[in-house]
Design a protein around this motif. Structure first.
Motif, PDB file in Angstrom:
ATOM      1  N   ILE A   1       0.850  -1.185   0.000  1.00 44.78           N
ATOM      2  CA  ILE A   1       0.000   0.000   0.000  1.00 44.78           C
ATOM      3  C   ILE A   1       0.887   1.237   0.000  1.00 44.78           C
ATOM      4  CG2 ILE A   1      -1.937  -1.129   1.156  1.00 44.78           C
ATOM      5  CD1 ILE A   1      -0.978   0.070   3.780  1.00 44.78           C
ATOM      6  N   ASN A   2       0.246   2.389   0.035  1.00 45.33           N
ATOM      7  CA  ASN A   2       0.924   3.688   0.055  1.00 45.33           C
ATOM      8  C   ASN A   2       1.501   4.066  -1.305  1.00 45.33           C
ATOM      9  OD1 ASN A   2       0.293   3.768   2.758  1.00 45.33           O
ATOM     10  ND2 ASN A   2       2.388   3.483   3.494  1.00 45.33           N
ATOM     11  N   GLY A   3       0.839   3.647  -2.377  1.00 42.76           N
ATOM     12  CA  GLY A   3       1.242   4.114  -3.695  1.00 42.76           C
ATOM     13  C   GLY A   3       0.799   5.556  -3.907  1.00 42.76           C
ATOM     14  N   LEU A   4       1.524   6.281  -4.739  1.00 41.47           N
ATOM     15  CA  LEU A   4       1.209   7.681  -4.997  1.00 41.47           C
ATOM     16  C   LEU A   4       0.064   7.790  -5.991  1.00 41.47           C
ATOM     17  CD1 LEU A   4       1.774  10.692  -4.715  1.00 41.47           C
ATOM     18  CD2 LEU A   4       3.558  10.451  -6.458  1.00 41.47           C
ATOM     19  N   ASN A   5      -1.003   8.461  -5.576  1.00 42.01           N
ATOM     20  CA  ASN A   5      -2.151   8.669  -6.444  1.00 42.01           C
ATOM     21  C   ASN A   5      -1.770   9.593  -7.597  1.00 42.01           C
ATOM     22  OD1 ASN A   5      -4.689  10.493  -7.144  1.00 42.01           O
ATOM     23  ND2 ASN A   5      -5.462   8.525  -6.411  1.00 42.01           N
ATOM     24  N   LYS A   6      -2.212   9.239  -8.810  1.00 40.93           N
ATOM     25  CA  LYS A   6      -1.830  10.003  -9.996  1.00 40.93           C
ATOM     26  C   LYS A   6      -2.351  11.433  -9.945  1.00 40.93           C
ATOM     27  CE  LYS A   6      -3.731   8.806 -13.862  1.00 40.93           C
ATOM     28  NZ  LYS A   6      -4.050   8.026 -15.080  1.00 40.93           N
ATOM     29  N   ASP A   7      -3.572  11.625  -9.456  1.00 41.35           N
ATOM     30  CA  ASP A   7      -4.127  12.977  -9.383  1.00 41.35           C
ATOM     31  C   ASP A   7      -3.356  13.833  -8.383  1.00 41.35           C
ATOM     32  OD1 ASP A   7      -6.059  12.322 -11.247  1.00 41.35           O
ATOM     33  OD2 ASP A   7      -7.498  11.661  -9.723  1.00 41.35           O
ATOM     34  N   VAL A   8      -2.965  13.227  -7.265  1.00 43.23           N
ATOM     35  CA  VAL A   8      -2.171  13.958  -6.276  1.00 43.23           C
ATOM     36  C   VAL A   8      -0.810  14.315  -6.863  1.00 43.23           C
ATOM     37  CG1 VAL A   8      -1.036  13.784  -4.028  1.00 43.23           C
ATOM     38  CG2 VAL A   8      -3.357  12.913  -4.326  1.00 43.23           C
ATOM     39  N   GLN A   9      -0.237  13.390  -7.606  1.00 41.41           N
ATOM     40  CA  GLN A   9       1.065  13.652  -8.212  1.00 41.41           C
ATOM     41  C   GLN A   9       1.004  14.825  -9.186  1.00 41.41           C
ATOM     42  OE1 GLN A   9       2.704  10.665 -10.903  1.00 41.41           O
ATOM     43  NE2 GLN A   9       4.711  10.919  -9.966  1.00 41.41           N
ATOM     44  N   LYS A  10      -0.068  14.909  -9.952  1.00 38.98           N
ATOM     45  CA  LYS A  10      -0.208  16.023 -10.889  1.00 38.98           C
ATOM     46  C   LYS A  10      -0.323  17.358 -10.152  1.00 38.98           C
ATOM     47  CE  LYS A  10      -2.270  13.476 -14.746  1.00 38.98           C
ATOM     48  NZ  LYS A  10      -3.465  13.304 -15.609  1.00 38.98           N
ATOM     49  N   LEU A  11      -1.066  17.362  -9.032  1.00 38.82           N
ATOM     50  CA  LEU A  11      -1.166  18.583  -8.245  1.00 38.82           C
ATOM     51  C   LEU A  11       0.200  18.991  -7.694  1.00 38.82           C
ATOM     52  CD1 LEU A  11      -4.474  18.042  -6.221  1.00 38.82           C
ATOM     53  CD2 LEU A  11      -4.094  19.679  -8.060  1.00 38.82           C
ATOM     54  N   LEU A  12       0.979  18.010  -7.273  1.00 38.27           N
ATOM     55  CA  LEU A  12       2.313  18.311  -6.763  1.00 38.27           C
ATOM     56  C   LEU A  12       3.219  18.830  -7.873  1.00 38.27           C
ATOM     57  CD1 LEU A  12       2.803  15.227  -4.404  1.00 38.27           C
ATOM     58  CD2 LEU A  12       2.384  17.588  -3.706  1.00 38.27           C
ATOM     59  N   TRP A  13       3.104  18.226  -9.049  1.00 43.74           N
ATOM     60  CA  TRP A  13       3.907  18.688 -10.183  1.00 43.74           C
ATOM     61  C   TRP A  13       3.634  20.162 -10.489  1.00 43.74           C
ATOM     62  CZ3 TRP A  13       3.020  14.059 -14.036  1.00 43.74           C
ATOM     63  CH2 TRP A  13       3.849  13.000 -13.666  1.00 43.74           C
ATOM     64  N   LYS A  14       2.358  20.557 -10.414  1.00 42.76           N
ATOM     65  CA  LYS A  14       1.962  21.916 -10.779  1.00 42.76           C
ATOM     66  C   LYS A  14       2.053  22.889  -9.598  1.00 42.76           C
ATOM     67  CE  LYS A  14      -1.418  19.860 -13.922  1.00 42.76           C
ATOM     68  NZ  LYS A  14      -2.858  19.699 -14.203  1.00 42.76           N
ATOM     69  N   ASN A  15       2.509  22.371  -8.443  1.00 37.91           N
ATOM     70  CA  ASN A  15       2.578  23.193  -7.236  1.00 37.91           C
ATOM     71  C   ASN A  15       1.198  23.750  -6.863  1.00 37.91           C
ATOM     72  OD1 ASN A  15       3.986  24.241  -5.060  1.00 37.91           O
ATOM     73  ND2 ASN A  15       4.405  26.177  -6.096  1.00 37.91           N
ATOM     74  N   LYS A  16       0.161  22.931  -7.050  1.00 38.98           N
ATOM     75  CA  LYS A  16      -1.212  23.333  -6.760  1.00 38.98           C
ATOM     76  C   LYS A  16      -1.772  22.653  -5.517  1.00 38.98           C
ATOM     77  CE  LYS A  16      -1.961  26.002 -10.353  1.00 38.98           C
ATOM     78  NZ  LYS A  16      -2.325  27.426 -10.213  1.00 38.98           N
TER      79      LYS A  16
END
Length: 695
Positions: free
Chosen positions: A180-195
């Motif tokens: 468990i504890n995989g990185l969610n793709k939507d969360v990763q995109k928010l982190l990429w965009k600094n959002k």
């Protein structure tokens, strides 16, 4: 170079008379920190060009005229070529288009039309070319179909493809996963965009006066750049973790498109800003013609929804609501606590302390496990390779993650992010790492010189999350200037639930023995609410018993390098015995590691070679173990240097070798022949193994 297994013998392990060196008594050897191996097992050290040349070994095919068989490899010492990051990235992209890297969808189904990305897919679709160059299958059964009738997620690419059966259950083609504890793709995109929004962390930082304007700047991005990033992500064909490589642990590969990130500050450390852009992060989901906004998964109250369309809620308003929530400001004593007393704690270990290694230690008796140290800035940037360090296996019933950062804002926001996205039992903050690249950025041991920043980090993190916050420190930064004893009472009041003290200074690194007397002084000065754990040179149940008896107030001992060299130390402590483990039993432990590694990194060629790489890294530590039956004085101490000796059988002799060539031979016993042109350079050389621990 060390002899091959076929050339070793145990019938007459004694060296000839002219080879024997003047014997020394066991007491004299111990005084010189040399392992007192029984004289009948000693042998002269193998001849080498240079005793310290263990940097890199390359394997190439032998000519049949110069080898006993066509399958024999010759291993030679070569200088490893250094490549730039751009060159390595270009090579990875070219490899994905070559016949070696088959499209995962095509591998699962065998249908060339099954890939949804068609010509935009970054992987190869030449099925016949892939079959022509695919290596032979390995011995054994596929770890994903082993007796359970499931379908292997790697399909044709699996190195155990011959063991797959036609009646295997499809199971949606997903990997049988207990992680468990995989990185969610939507969360990763928010982190990429600094959002990404951090309402709890920002509220606590504001209340503590740690959130002021002008601390850092953020590069503003327009909608066209954001849309371009989204288009690139689609064309790359990311998987469920948001990365085509699956976020393999410690693999260090992030080939997916990355959004525009915040600018680095003058210290080279990314500081997440407090003054965020006014532009709001929007999801791609539209309902009733209105774009629904989500703030990190926080649900919008029903009173804010009119006519099926939610009313925009300012992040500042959310932060104010969070700030007024009294539950976030609970006293540290009211937090959920973990009782570390008497529990066997496997330390967070860089490189080798990966999930498969933790599974092996867990099976051998470890009670508490902790992931490898992860840098806060990398986690906040959404780096998949760093988020892979958060992975947790179902067997880890008491599991924590360790993070490292320089400033209260980065550490606190990372703690909130982990608390929201991961399932962990505690969060450990590293304030003892001695590595230069970490210290130079103001993190790790550097914080020991800045007690007020330590206070800010611990107070802010403990005030943001309900999970226990623990801290790992060293005795001091400079040798002879210990200071933890004067801070330990405050550390408990700042909100830490437990503290682990490594009995060495940063300047000392891993030289000399750990100062357990000073650890005991700190324990006696700690408040009752703060659990104190000791760390350093625990290598047998005798060491464990001595530390516990000398200071009953000590909660437990953290085991680091001792577990790297002999992971069965947890069994020895629980059973209170010196285990004279045989070479066959040690090989079975390595087999368990390989099985766990294939389940974690994959059973395709890439997964096999990744498993081999980390196995070789681990073997660079296990070679320092001296079997109990060969010692004149037991137990072995961690600072003893093992001499060159013969084992009681060929396999034990092979495992005692400090040559990377012999480590490769052991890996071939478990994972088949290495590829042509294979190279291995140990990240932590065997003569400098003590740098493996994070600190």
């Amino acid at each position: 170079m060390a002899e091959s297994p076929a050339e070793l013998t145990t019938e007459n392990p004694n060296p000839t008379q002219d080879q024997q060196q003047p014997t020394a008594t066991p007491e004299e050897l111990v005084a010189k920190s040399v392992a007192p191996v029984k004289p009948q097992f000693l042998r002269p050290p193998p001849s080498r060009t240079s005793q310290n040349d263990t940097t890199s070994y390359a394997v190439s095919d032998c000519n049949s005229n110069n080898s006993k068989s066509n399958n024999t490899n010759t291993i030679s010492l070569v200088a490893k070529e250094k490549k730039s990051k751009r060159q390595l990235k270009r090579e990875r992209q070219q490899e994905k288009k070559s016949a070696v890297s088959l499209c995962p969808e095509l591998a699962k189904t065998g249908d060339v039309n099954s890939c949804p990305y068609k010509t935009n897919c970054r992987f190869n679709h030449d099925l016949e070319g892939f079959k022509a160059q695919k290596p032979e299958d390995l011995e054994g059964e596929c770890p994903f179909t082993n007796g359970e009738g499931l379908r292997c997620p790697y399909g044709l690419a699996c190195r155990f493809y011959g063991t797959h059966k036609d009646n295997d259950v499809v199971g949606n083609g997903k990997k049988r996963n207990s992680e468990i504890n995989g990185l969610n793709k939507d969360v990763q995109k928010l982190l990429w965009k600094n959002k990404m929004k951090f309402p709890k962390a920002d509220s606590v930082l504001k209340s503590l006066g740690l959130m002021g304007p002008g601390k850092s700047k953020v590069k503003k991005v327009d909608e066209e750049e954001v849309e371009k990033v989204d288009d690139d992500n689609v064309s790359h064909g990311t998987n469920e973790n948001g990365c085509g490589d699956g976020g393999n642990e410690s693999a260090g590969k992030l080939d997916c498109a990355v959004g525009v990130l915040a600018e680095d500050d003058v210290d080279g450390v990314l500081k997440t800003d407090e003054v965020r852009p006014l532009k709001k992060a929007k999801s791609a989901v539209e309902e009733n013609g209105c774009i629904v906004e989500e703030v990190n998964g926080l649900s919008i109250p029903e009173k804010n929804i009119e006519n099926g369309c939610p009313i925009e809620t300012e992040p500042e308003a959310i932060a104010e609501n969070v700030e007024t929530d009294g539950s976030l400001k609970s006293h540290p004593r009211e937090k959920m606590l973990i009782d570390f007393r008497g529990k066997l704690y496997l330390a967070p270990l860089t490189t080798v302390g990966n999930l498969p290694f933790r599974r092996v230690c867990k099976a051998l008796g470890a009670d508490v496990t902790c992931g490898e140290m992860a840098m806060c800035t990398n986690l906040l940037q959404g780096q998949a390779s760093e988020w892979a360090l958060m992975r947790r296996h179902s067997s880890e019933d008491l599991f924590g993650v360790q993070i490292c950062g320089s400033y209260p804002d980065t550490v606190t926001r990372t703690a909130e992010l982990i608390d929201q996205e991961c399932t962990v039992d505690f969060i450990d903050i590293n304030m003892g790492c001695p590595i230069d690249i970490v210290v130079n950025k103001g993190a790790g041991s550097s914080l020991l010189t800045k007690p007020m920043r330590m206070k800010s980090i611990i107070e802010a993190a403990s005030g943001t999350v309900e999970k226990p916050i623990t801290v790992k420190v060293r005795t001091a930064y400079f040798e002879g200037k210990n200071r933890i004893d004067s801070l330990i009472a405050d550390i408990g009041n700042w909100g830490a639930s437990a503290i682990t003290i490594h009995g060495r200074s940063r300047q000392q690194r891993y030289s000399k023995l750990a100062d357990w007397d000073y650890i005991f002084q700190c324990v006696k000065k700690a408040p009752d609410t703060l659990q104190v754990l000791g760390n350093g040179d625990v290598f047998s149940y005798v060491d464990w018993n001595k530390h516990k008896s000398d200071c009953p107030e000590l909660s437990s001992c953290m085991i680091a390098r001792g577990a790297l060299i002999k992971p069965w130390i947890f069994t020895e402590i629980k059973e209170q015995r010196h285990w004279d483990i045989s070479s066959g039993e040690r090989l079975n432990i390595l087999k368990d590691y390989v099985r766990c590694g294939l389940e974690h990194w994959g059973s395709d060629t890439k997964g096999v070679e990744t498993t081999r790489h980390f196995l070789l890294e681990w073997l660079s530590y296990t070679c320092r173990y001296v079997p109990v039956g060969l010692l004149d004085v037991i137990p072995q101490r961690l600072n003893w240097r093992p001499p060159s000796y013969y084992g009681r059988d060929d396999l034990e002799t092979l495992m005692a070798s400090d040559s990377a060539a012999d480590w490769i031979r052991i890996s071939e016993m478990l994972l088949g022949r290495v590829p042509d042109g294979f190279t291995f350079s140990p990240k932590h050389k065997s003569n400098a193994y003590d740098r493996a621990e994070n600190g």
